[in-house]
Design an enzyme around this catalytic site. Sequence first.
Site, PDB file in Angstrom:
ATOM      1  N   ASP A  12       0.803  -1.391  -0.057  1.00  0.00           N
ATOM      2  CA  ASP A  12       0.129   0.106  -0.080  1.00  0.00           C
ATOM      3  C   ASP A  12       1.107   1.327  -0.060  1.00  0.00           C
ATOM      4  O   ASP A  12       1.748   1.209   0.885  1.00  0.00           O
ATOM      5  CB  ASP A  12      -0.959   0.084   1.300  1.00  0.00           C
ATOM      6  CG  ASP A  12      -1.915  -1.154   1.166  1.00  0.00           C
ATOM      7  OD1 ASP A  12      -2.185  -1.676   0.033  1.00  0.00           O
ATOM      8  OD2 ASP A  12      -2.652  -1.297   2.160  1.00  0.00           O
ATOM      9  N   LYS A  39      -6.268  -7.252   0.844  1.00  0.00           N
ATOM     10  CA  LYS A  39      -7.268  -7.632   1.788  1.00  0.00           C
ATOM     11  C   LYS A  39      -7.062  -9.175   2.278  1.00  0.00           C
ATOM     12  O   LYS A  39      -7.275  -9.513   3.162  1.00  0.00           O
ATOM     13  CB  LYS A  39      -8.613  -7.619   1.042  1.00  0.00           C
ATOM     14  CG  LYS A  39      -9.141  -5.979   0.735  1.00  0.00           C
ATOM     15  CD  LYS A  39     -10.283  -6.290  -0.065  1.00  0.00           C
ATOM     16  CE  LYS A  39     -10.439  -4.825  -0.563  1.00  0.00           C
ATOM     17  NZ  LYS A  39     -10.578  -3.650   0.246  1.00  0.00           N
ATOM     18  N   GLY A  40      -6.301 -10.145   1.458  1.00  0.00           N
ATOM     19  CA  GLY A  40      -6.182 -11.302   1.840  1.00  0.00           C
ATOM     20  C   GLY A  40      -5.083 -11.290   2.863  1.00  0.00           C
ATOM     21  O   GLY A  40      -5.385 -11.858   3.884  1.00  0.00           O
ATOM     22  N   THR A 219     -21.093  -4.023   6.943  1.00  0.00           N
ATOM     23  CA  THR A 219     -20.528  -3.192   7.756  1.00  0.00           C
ATOM     24  C   THR A 219     -20.555  -1.644   7.234  1.00  0.00           C
ATOM     25  O   THR A 219     -20.689  -1.257   6.232  1.00  0.00           O
ATOM     26  CB  THR A 219     -18.997  -3.455   7.780  1.00  0.00           C
ATOM     27  OG1 THR A 219     -18.307  -3.446   6.525  1.00  0.00           O
ATOM     28  CG2 THR A 219     -18.800  -4.928   8.138  1.00  0.00           C
ATOM     29  N   ASP A 251     -11.158  -5.550   6.933  1.00  0.00           N
ATOM     30  CA  ASP A 251     -10.454  -6.816   7.056  1.00  0.00           C
ATOM     31  C   ASP A 251     -10.243  -7.226   8.294  1.00  0.00           C
ATOM     32  O   ASP A 251     -10.437  -8.508   8.623  1.00  0.00           O
ATOM     33  CB  ASP A 251      -8.895  -6.508   6.406  1.00  0.00           C
ATOM     34  CG  ASP A 251      -9.189  -6.168   4.978  1.00  0.00           C
ATOM     35  OD1 ASP A 251     -10.212  -6.731   4.224  1.00  0.00           O
ATOM     36  OD2 ASP A 251      -8.229  -5.286   4.522  1.00  0.00           O
ATOM     37  N   GLY A 286      -2.322   2.844   8.618  1.00  0.00           N
ATOM     38  CA  GLY A 286      -1.875   1.533   7.778  1.00  0.00           C
ATOM     39  C   GLY A 286      -2.878   0.382   7.937  1.00  0.00           C
ATOM     40  O   GLY A 286      -3.780   0.635   8.825  1.00  0.00           O
TER      41      GLY A 286
HETATM   42  O1  RIB Z   1      -9.122  -3.608   2.812  1.00  0.00           O
HETATM   43  C1  RIB Z   1      -7.839  -2.586   2.731  1.00  0.00           C
HETATM   44  C2  RIB Z   1      -7.184  -3.098   1.564  1.00  0.00           C
HETATM   45  O2  RIB Z   1      -7.304  -3.086   0.345  1.00  0.00           O
HETATM   46  C3  RIB Z   1      -5.702  -2.477   1.624  1.00  0.00           C
HETATM   47  O3  RIB Z   1      -4.628  -2.928   2.096  1.00  0.00           O
HETATM   48  C4  RIB Z   1      -5.327  -2.174   0.174  1.00  0.00           C
HETATM   49  O4  RIB Z   1      -4.197  -3.143  -0.361  1.00  0.00           O
HETATM   50  C5  RIB Z   1      -6.635  -2.454  -0.611  1.00  0.00           C
HETATM   51  O5  RIB Z   1      -6.527  -3.191  -1.888  1.00  0.00           O
END
Ligand code: RIB
Length: 310
Positions: A12, A39-40, A219, A251, A286
Amino acid sequence: MKIAVLGSLNMDLVVEVDHLPRPGETVLGHGLARYPGGKGNNQAIAAARLGAEVHLFGRVGKDAFGDELLAVARDAGVDVSAVEQVDGEATGISMIMVGPNGQNMIAYAPGANGRVAEAYVTGALPRLAEADAILVQLEIPLSAVAALLHGLPPERPLVILDPAPAQDLTALPLRRVDFLTPNREEFAVLTGWSASGVTEAGRAGQALLDLGVRHLVVTADADGAFLVERGGATRFPAYPVEVVDATGAGDAFNAALAVKLAAGRGPYEAIGFANAVAALAVTRRGAVPALPTLAEVQAFLSRRRSPALG
Ligand code: RIB
């Protein structure tokens, strides 16, 4: 308990801005930060920090970002032995702008995440099926998600699908999805929902339940989360916190939901816990650096009373 995550790993690149730009507008940014994300990857690390045994499945490039992401996930206790580093494709990148109230805008370049092919998923199915719960999102090809849902045994593991970024889900066998967890914007894309109330969410969500999804959880940031069931919805209010950066909060929510459900807890307890984990995640900058540990969540909950359901 064992959690498997099939999904993206991204680096990111983040700029904080005074306000999020309109189309065509240039805004002044404050510095450039780089955080592990995707996200993963976020969901895997979040679940590991909450005490689960986690296996991550996905693909990165053979490059410095790929090496770094794997090292960070490994350090967090995630088993990354199934994550492949592929030739000819860069590691996924997300360009993120974060506004003053912690809201963000994200542009995502999949790179190697786009090479998570059906064959990769089919090959990984025996290991994926060993989990108690599987987390999957849509930053990998939809065909790979379909291969997962078609290939899993009918009842176990429990499947949580985070439909982000939002796209048409009708090609997926949604009857194999135990929990679908869109955020407010994704829910609007999927159903046309435009209001914010619990009654309207309940009405709009019935169409997704009709497609076979077993549970629907929406959410909604400061409005908390909605559990949509046949005939209505329940709102789980958010914990009031100062929002610094919402990146990765969804996430954190999904991972927390998986951890509780995999431990045999019901949706009400799981959503309440997930709200607390997401609340902590938005108080820090972050994606990966903001994900709380179980001890942090327990300390937070011991200081706060859970908000009453609506
Ligand atoms: O859900 C957040 C994530 O989605 C970030 O870390 C970024 O990579 C985005 O794709």
